[in-house]
Design a protein around this motif. Structure first.
Motif, mmCIF file in Angstrom:
data_model
loop_
_atom_site.group_PDB
_atom_site.id
_atom_site.type_symbol
_atom_site.label_atom_id
_atom_site.label_comp_id
_atom_site.label_asym_id
_atom_site.label_seq_id
_atom_site.Cartn_x
_atom_site.Cartn_y
_atom_site.Cartn_z
ATOM 1 N N VAL A 621 0.835 -1.385 -0.108
ATOM 2 C CA VAL A 621 0.075 -0.223 0.069
ATOM 3 C C VAL A 621 1.181 1.276 -0.002
ATOM 4 C CG1 VAL A 621 -2.088 1.464 1.068
ATOM 5 C CG2 VAL A 621 -1.832 -0.948 1.509
ATOM 6 N N TRP A 622 0.433 2.095 -1.065
ATOM 7 C CA TRP A 622 1.540 3.516 -0.540
ATOM 8 C C TRP A 622 0.120 4.639 -0.864
ATOM 9 C CZ3 TRP A 622 0.048 6.565 -4.726
ATOM 10 C CH2 TRP A 622 -0.448 6.238 -6.089
ATOM 11 N N GLY A 623 0.464 5.744 -0.447
ATOM 12 C CA GLY A 623 -0.714 6.612 -0.126
ATOM 13 C C GLY A 623 0.439 8.717 -0.430
ATOM 14 N N ILE A 624 -0.689 9.234 -1.100
ATOM 15 C CA ILE A 624 0.154 10.701 -0.979
ATOM 16 C C ILE A 624 -0.907 11.512 -1.069
ATOM 17 C CG2 ILE A 624 -0.684 10.858 -3.581
ATOM 18 C CD1 ILE A 624 2.356 12.527 -3.597
ATOM 19 N N GLY A 625 -0.986 12.504 -0.509
ATOM 20 C CA GLY A 625 -1.307 13.266 0.088
ATOM 21 C C GLY A 625 -1.261 15.210 0.582
ATOM 22 N N GLY A 626 -2.290 15.757 1.088
ATOM 23 C CA GLY A 626 -1.759 16.700 1.978
ATOM 24 C C GLY A 626 -2.753 18.016 1.798
ATOM 25 N N GLY A 627 -2.594 19.478 2.108
ATOM 26 C CA GLY A 627 -3.943 20.777 2.282
ATOM 27 C C GLY A 627 -3.398 20.903 2.828
ATOM 28 N N PRO A 628 -4.331 22.395 2.985
ATOM 29 C CA PRO A 628 -4.230 23.905 3.355
ATOM 30 C C PRO A 628 -4.525 24.103 4.782
ATOM 31 C CG PRO A 628 -5.889 24.234 1.978
ATOM 32 C CD PRO A 628 -5.008 22.295 1.830
ATOM 33 N N SER A 629 -3.959 24.983 5.503
ATOM 34 C CA SER A 629 -4.755 25.115 7.111
ATOM 35 C C SER A 629 -4.482 26.974 6.953
ATOM 36 C CB SER A 629 -4.251 25.112 8.087
ATOM 37 O OG SER A 629 -4.032 23.643 8.161
ATOM 38 N N TYR A 630 -5.958 27.755 6.899
ATOM 39 C CA TYR A 630 -5.926 28.854 6.823
ATOM 40 C C TYR A 630 -6.700 29.112 8.266
ATOM 41 C CZ TYR A 630 -8.482 33.204 6.461
ATOM 42 O OH TYR A 630 -8.369 34.788 6.802
ATOM 43 N N VAL A 631 -6.130 30.408 9.286
ATOM 44 C CA VAL A 631 -6.474 30.542 10.410
ATOM 45 C C VAL A 631 -6.301 32.389 9.942
ATOM 46 C CG1 VAL A 631 -5.733 31.698 12.571
ATOM 47 C CG2 VAL A 631 -5.244 29.378 11.417
ATOM 48 N N GLY A 632 -7.435 32.664 10.184
ATOM 49 C CA GLY A 632 -7.447 34.328 9.908
ATOM 50 C C GLY A 632 -7.585 35.242 11.558
ATOM 51 N N ALA A 633 -7.070 37.169 10.970
ATOM 52 C CA ALA A 633 -6.709 37.818 11.257
ATOM 53 C C ALA A 633 -7.166 37.792 12.889
ATOM 54 C CB ALA A 633 -7.256 39.625 11.172
ATOM 55 N N ARG A 634 -6.296 37.737 14.083
ATOM 56 C CA ARG A 634 -6.461 37.190 15.856
ATOM 57 C C ARG A 634 -6.305 38.680 16.355
ATOM 58 N NH1 ARG A 634 -2.745 33.721 15.207
ATOM 59 N NH2 ARG A 634 -2.380 34.692 13.503
ATOM 60 N N SER A 635 -7.052 38.848 16.951
ATOM 61 C CA SER A 635 -6.569 39.539 18.287
ATOM 62 C C SER A 635 -5.161 39.734 19.298
ATOM 63 C CB SER A 635 -7.535 40.495 19.457
ATOM 64 O OG SER A 635 -6.809 40.765 19.856
ATOM 65 N N GLY A 636 -4.306 40.270 19.125
ATOM 66 C CA GLY A 636 -2.893 40.136 19.705
ATOM 67 C C GLY A 636 -2.660 39.770 21.630
ATOM 68 N N ASP A 637 -4.113 40.358 21.940
ATOM 69 C CA ASP A 637 -3.798 40.893 23.415
ATOM 70 C C ASP A 637 -5.312 41.062 23.946
ATOM 71 O OD1 ASP A 637 -4.404 43.469 22.790
ATOM 72 O OD2 ASP A 637 -2.383 44.425 24.107
#
Length: 702
Positions: A621-637
């Protein structure tokens, strides 16, 4: 009991008992005090759990649960090459990283709520609160699944955050022998080895042993960690109706306390991500933690079962650190403070439950009644010095020079805290007609605490109580679709005292949720779309009269929409993804601006992981893959004075089953080497995200 077929029958008997995991379904592994069952390893490949025990302490189909529950099983953990709990966060909607105390422990928020800034939200270990006191980041070497329970869980688990609760479910002993070793090597001097061994010690006794050794560097200069992890487990089949289980974890970690970098004029990326602003001569913070869990399961008859358990955890944290305290007007000179911490904790919990099934006419009931008691001791001793402007313990952030004379800290904190609580909970899962399901529950808690400030000779006590109800209704539109609605309340005690040395009132929360769920005909794929609204009151806010003190008068709100899907599609594809829109903000406060966002919580986030798997000419068995992750703008404090920018990262993975006993895999994180900020506490404590990293792993079974 020496006959293997009898032994399997006994295990299967427990598998069919109330509130336990079914046999041949490891990805539905039970939580809390659920029994150990013999499972089929082939089922571990499932990407979507069909049922879950964490949300109700009984094995309940996901389609019938009136709340959003996401289960990250062992297959997905392997696909993510997850070694820490932090590695799976972006696979679940509405979960965000929070200040993790320089990487020394786990700290996250769900739906905007993160809990105490020093201790974080409630994280369970097999149904028991596991992160009271302090604990190093959880290792996944012995983890079977990570269950994300969205919304309040106080009706079963007591004090907790209203956004959700995480339950970590561990691997269980098996009577069928299986052994494997993983060896990994990667960038940033990453080296890790693990072992997973299970089998029978006797006809009625099975064991499991997981262990891990790891060293790793980081994108950060002079920051390197070492950890040693050992997790033994045993199962005894004491008779036809009784099973005894023991599990333990021993974890030792050494790593410097790294607060990250500082923001310059509101820019969190003004400095190189590698810039270390502490002192290498401080050495490591040393953490040791051990946990023990003993549970007993006894089946009374075909419909009723008793289970009891005792959990004990203890640990210690000590070491020096140098931390930023003020950036001077020249935006180059950083004044720093030096601290020494000596913390220790002991935490003991007891649980006892009775569960069963019965009918009243045409209405079916699955009831659960339980009692829980716990005791925590937490001793904290900290020495600190924050040098004056005339003799600053400072560093040039643009051209740091280490090794300067280090000031000697003096006693700043010396407290002994004792907490105890007792909770009684009742739950009924009702089947009305063919398609209606009702979940009703309530928990009554009393909690006491004594905080002895030996430095100031002050003692603060509290003796409070709380009632946490929940009610949910599910309608099964068809075998594929269901809709649900729920309402619930929760609480969390506030620590500390006000100006008059009186204990604060506990935080209280109320939440509502509606949603729709879908599952494929074969049950291998599913999705949940949920909308929620949460309000939390009695949040600590600055005392408008007495400077430097707090009062419990704040209010925060969160509402949003979440979408999660996962499963296997066709013969070749495994896919998991999520999207979330979360509006978490301050609704009332004495100093914070109304409407300001909660720290580190993005309004929008999402991720996708897709893997294609096939067989080679030799049948491997073999496999290949992946994908993106997105995080929006956030308050810093907490004051929402600066912003952490949004970012997108990508991962790639591939694997090959060379022989039935040898597997090779390659995992690449942050494929395009995106610069980003993982989390922040203030403009002085900002943690850059990891640069591109790769790890090669070989797994050998024997």
């Amino acid at each position: 009991m020496n006959n293997p077929s009898i032994r399997l029958a006994v295990m299967s008997l427990f598998a069919c008992a109330p509130f336990s995991a079914p046999a041949l379904a490891a990805d539905n592994a039970a939580s809390g005090l659920a029994p150990i069952v013999v499972t089929d390893d082939a089922e571990r490949a499932a990407y979507r759990a069909r049922s879950n025990s964490s949300a109700t302490r009984t094995d309940t189909p996901l389609q019938e649960l009136p709340q959003a529950v996401q289960v990250i099983g062992r297959q997905q953990l392997d696909d993510l090459a997850a070694t820490r709990l932090d590695d799976v966060l972006q696979s679940v909607s509405g979960v965000a990283r929070q200040n993790n105390f320089g990487g020394l422990w786990d700290n996250y928020s769900i739906r905007g709520f993160s809990g105490n800034e020093n201790g974080g939200m409630n994280i369970l270990w097999n149904g028991f609160a596991s992160n009271r006191g302090y604990a190093p980041p959880r290792d996944t070497a012995n983890v079977e699944s990570v269950d994300f329970l969205k919304g309040p869980a106080a009706a079963l688990y007591g004090n907790s955050e209203p956004g959700g609760t995480i339950n970590v479910v561990t691997k269980k002993p098996q009577f069928k022998a299986a052994n494997s070793v993983d060896l990994s090597v990667g960038t940033n001097d990453f080296y890790r080895s693990t072992i997973d061994s299970t089998g029978a010690l006797a006809p009625t006794v099975a064991y499991r042993l997981n262990a891990a050794l790891e060293t790793r560097g980081s994108v950060r200069d002079d920051v390197r960690s070492k950890r040693e992890f050992l997790a033994p487990a045993l199962t005894w089949v004491l008779g036809d109706h009784t099973i005894l289980n023991y599990e333990a974890e021993f974890l030792r970690q050494r790593a410097p306390l790294d607060r990250g970098i500082v923001a310059i004029n509101g820019n969190p990326a003004a400095l190189p991500a590698s810039r270390f602003l502490g002192e290498p001569n401080d050495g490591d913070i040393k953490m040791e933690n051990q946990s023990h869990l003993l549970t007993l399961e006894h089946r009374l008859n075909e419909n009723w079962q008793l289970r009891t358990g005792v959990f004990h955890k203890q640990g210690a944290l000590n070491g020096y650190s140098t931390e930023a305290s003020a950036l001077q007007a020249d935006n180059a000179t950083l004044r720093r403070q030096r601290r020494y911490r000596d913390y220790s904790w002991h935490d003991t919990s007891l649980q006892a439950e009775l569960g069963g099934k019965f009918n009243t006419g045409d209405i079916g009931h699955e009831v659960l009644a339980g009692i829980e008691a716990d005791w925590l001791t937490l001793d904290q001793r900290m020495l600190r010095i924050n040098p004056s402007a005339g003799a600053p313990y400072a560093i040039d952030i643009n051209n740091p020079v280490y090794g300067q004379a280090q000031p000697t800290p003096t006693l700043n904190t010396n407290t002994a805290e004792r907490q105890s609580s007792v909770g009684l909970y009742l739950q009924d899962q009702v089947k009305l007609a063919q398609r209606w399901r009702v979940l009703a529950g309530v928990r009554f808690d009393t909690f006491k605490s004594t905080l002895n400030d030996m430095r100031n000779n002050k003692v603060t006590t509290q003796d409070k109580g709380a009632v946490s109800p929940r009610l949910g209704v599910t309608y099964l539109l068809s075998d594929a679709f269901s809709v649900y609605a729920s309402a619930s309340k929760s609480f969390r005690p506030n620590t500390g005292a006000d100006f008059n040395s009186n204990a604060f009132a506990p935080e209280t929360s109320r939440a509502g949720e509606v949603g729709v769920k879908w599952q494929s005909a074969d049950g291998r794929s599913g999705a949940t779309l949920a909308a929620f609204d949460i309000t939390k009151q009695n949040v600590l806010t600055a005392d408008p009269v007495n400077t430097g003190f707090s009062i419990s008068a704040g209010e925060v709100k969160s509402h949003g929409v979440e979408f999660d899907f996962s499963g296997k599609f066709g013969h070749h594809w495994r896919v998991a993804g999520n999207l979330a829109w979360t509006d978490a903000y301050v609704a009332r406060d004495n100093t914070l601006k109304t409407g300001s966002r909660l720290v580190n919580v993005p309004r929008t986030s999402g991720s996708l992981l897709a893997i294609y798997e096939d067989a080679d000419a030799r049948g491997g068995v073999w496999g290949i893959g992946g994908g993106p992750s997105y995080v929006g703008a956030r308050s810093g404090d907490q004051g929402d004075t600066f912003e952490l920018p949004s970012y997108v990262t990508a991962r790639a993975l591939g694997y090959w089953q060379v022989t039935p006993k040898v597997r090779l895999s390659l995992d690449v994180n942050n494929l395009f080497n995106k610069r980003y900020t993982a989390s922040s506490y203030s403009n002085l404590w900002i943690m850059p995200g990891d640069e591109r990293s790769a790890a090669l792993t070989v797994r050998v079974k024997f």
